[in-house]
Write an enzyme that holds these catalytic residues in place. Structure first.
Site, PDB file in Angstrom:
ATOM      1  N   ASP A  79       0.825  -1.204   0.000  1.00  0.00           N
ATOM      2  CA  ASP A  79       0.000   0.000   0.000  1.00  0.00           C
ATOM      3  C   ASP A  79       0.861   1.256   0.000  1.00  0.00           C
ATOM      4  O   ASP A  79       1.837   1.355   0.737  1.00  0.00           O
ATOM      5  CB  ASP A  79      -0.890  -0.054   1.247  1.00  0.00           C
ATOM      6  N   ASN A 128       4.446 -11.306   6.534  1.00  0.00           N
ATOM      7  CA  ASN A 128       4.600  -9.871   6.777  1.00  0.00           C
ATOM      8  C   ASN A 128       4.341  -9.574   8.243  1.00  0.00           C
ATOM      9  O   ASN A 128       3.417 -10.132   8.845  1.00  0.00           O
ATOM     10  CB  ASN A 128       3.606  -9.061   5.936  1.00  0.00           C
TER      11      ASN A 128
END
Length: 349
Positions: A79, A128
């Site tokens: 993002d 992540n």
């Protein structure tokens, strides 16, 4: 297909809050799961970025190194409205390693680099690590209870809304493509659109399973079961249902849902009937997957965040950190905690 029709494992949240009021409230650090080899024709580069998307950084690195954009790869999109640490891979056969200290791009900092023997491919991550801040949280006690539930039971492994593009446009394009209303020639665009369609169908099966069973851990005859953290699966045989259910209850196994494509679904009996009924109205999209030779796959319906920790900065500000396997979305954890109010920064990847 209604993208908003996604059930909750722990019931619809009663608390609300704001996510991503600033990019610093959403931090993602990629975990490759290995160290670079130290030699080879590939150069792994770890960067910290904010305010720019993954492809933009990849193109800038290619230009800096004097190589085609196709020779820069990465494991996944991150993002732009966040602080992210991400690996890029530059193919440099027979080339001198560029001086990355001279690389300049607003919002991007090179953290380290090292040679490696293998190309970094999409999805080639272990996971992540996320650090999030939720602000203006309306009901601390309710959120605290849900944090305990999520720690113990997990959340639906839904694909996040960013997979479908702004306002679900990628899925809308897939539906038009499947109906032969448009043609899509650009390779990267095709990939995004096909991925959106498969992800939406997966989400639908998971939501329907929740609606029917109220759980994602109740084994059906013919379910495709996956060793937790592994990619392969096997079919639940009727004679072994009791022992398999126990292994699911012990978090040794996960029940999977389909990522439709060419090839067998991977389920049989009751599970196959359920999935086919869930996707009975998506025949055109499934045919598109088959026509485009997208391989069928499976994905766990449930994910339990690892190392979930949290603290309250005050009664309305929650700081939390956790680790998810590659392909799982932090926003799918947050949606089980709170109803997120709109902020000025929305995900675009």
């Amino acid at each position: 297909m209604d993208l908003t029709r996604q059930g909750w494992l722990h019931g619809q949240p009663t608390a609300s809050g704001v996510l991503k009021s600033t990019p610093e409230d959403f931090v993602v650090i990629e975990d490759l799961g290995y160290s670079p080899d130290g030699d080879g024709e590939q150069l792994l580069v770890r960067v910290r970025k904010q305010g720019c998307n993954t492809r933009f950084v990849a193109e800038a690195l290619a230009k800096f190194a004097g190589i085609p954009a196709r020779d820069v790869s990465f494991a996944g999109m991150k993002d732009r409205h966040a602080v992210t640490e991400q690996w890029f891979c530059l193919r440099l056969p027979g080339k001198v390693t560029p001086d990355l200290n001279a690389f300049q791009l607003e919002g991007v900092e090179v953290l380290e680099s090292a040679r490696h023997r293998r190309k970094l491919r999409i999805g080639a991550l272990q996971g992540n690590a996320f650090t999030l801040v939720l602000r203006q949280v309306s009901d601390r006690d309710a959120v605290e209870q849900r944090l305990q539930l999520i720690t113990a039971v997990g959340v639906p492994n839904y694909f996040g809304s960013q997979r479908f593009g702004h306002d679900g446009n990628n899925l809308k394009l897939a539906q038009r493509w499947a109906a032969d209303e448009i043609r899509v020639r650009e390779r990267s665009k095709r990939s995004f659109i096909l991925s959106a369609a498969r992800s939406a169908m997966f989400n639908q099966v998971v939501s329907d399973r929740l609606a029917q069973q109220g759980s994602l851990c109740r084994v059906l005859a013919g379910d495709a079961l996956q060793l937790t953290g592994r990619g392969s699966w096997f079919v639940a045989e009727t004679a072994e249902m009791d022992s398999l259910q126990q292994r699911v209850d012990n978090n040794e196994l996960r029940i999977t849902a389909p990522l439709p494509g060419s090839g067998e679904w991977g389920t049989r009996d009751d599970a196959l009937s359920f999935e086919q009924q869930s996707l009975a109205h998506e025949g055109a999209l499934i045919a598109l997957m088959e026509r485009e030779r997208v391989d069928a796959a499976r994905r766990a319906m449930l994910v339990i965040p690892r190392e979930l920790r949290w603290r309250w900065a005050d009664d309305a500000t929650l700081e939390m950190s956790f680790w998810l396997p590659a392909g799982s979305f932090a926003t799918s954890v947050v949606r089980e905690l709170i109803v997120t109010q709109s902020s000025s920064n929305e995900a675009d990847e």
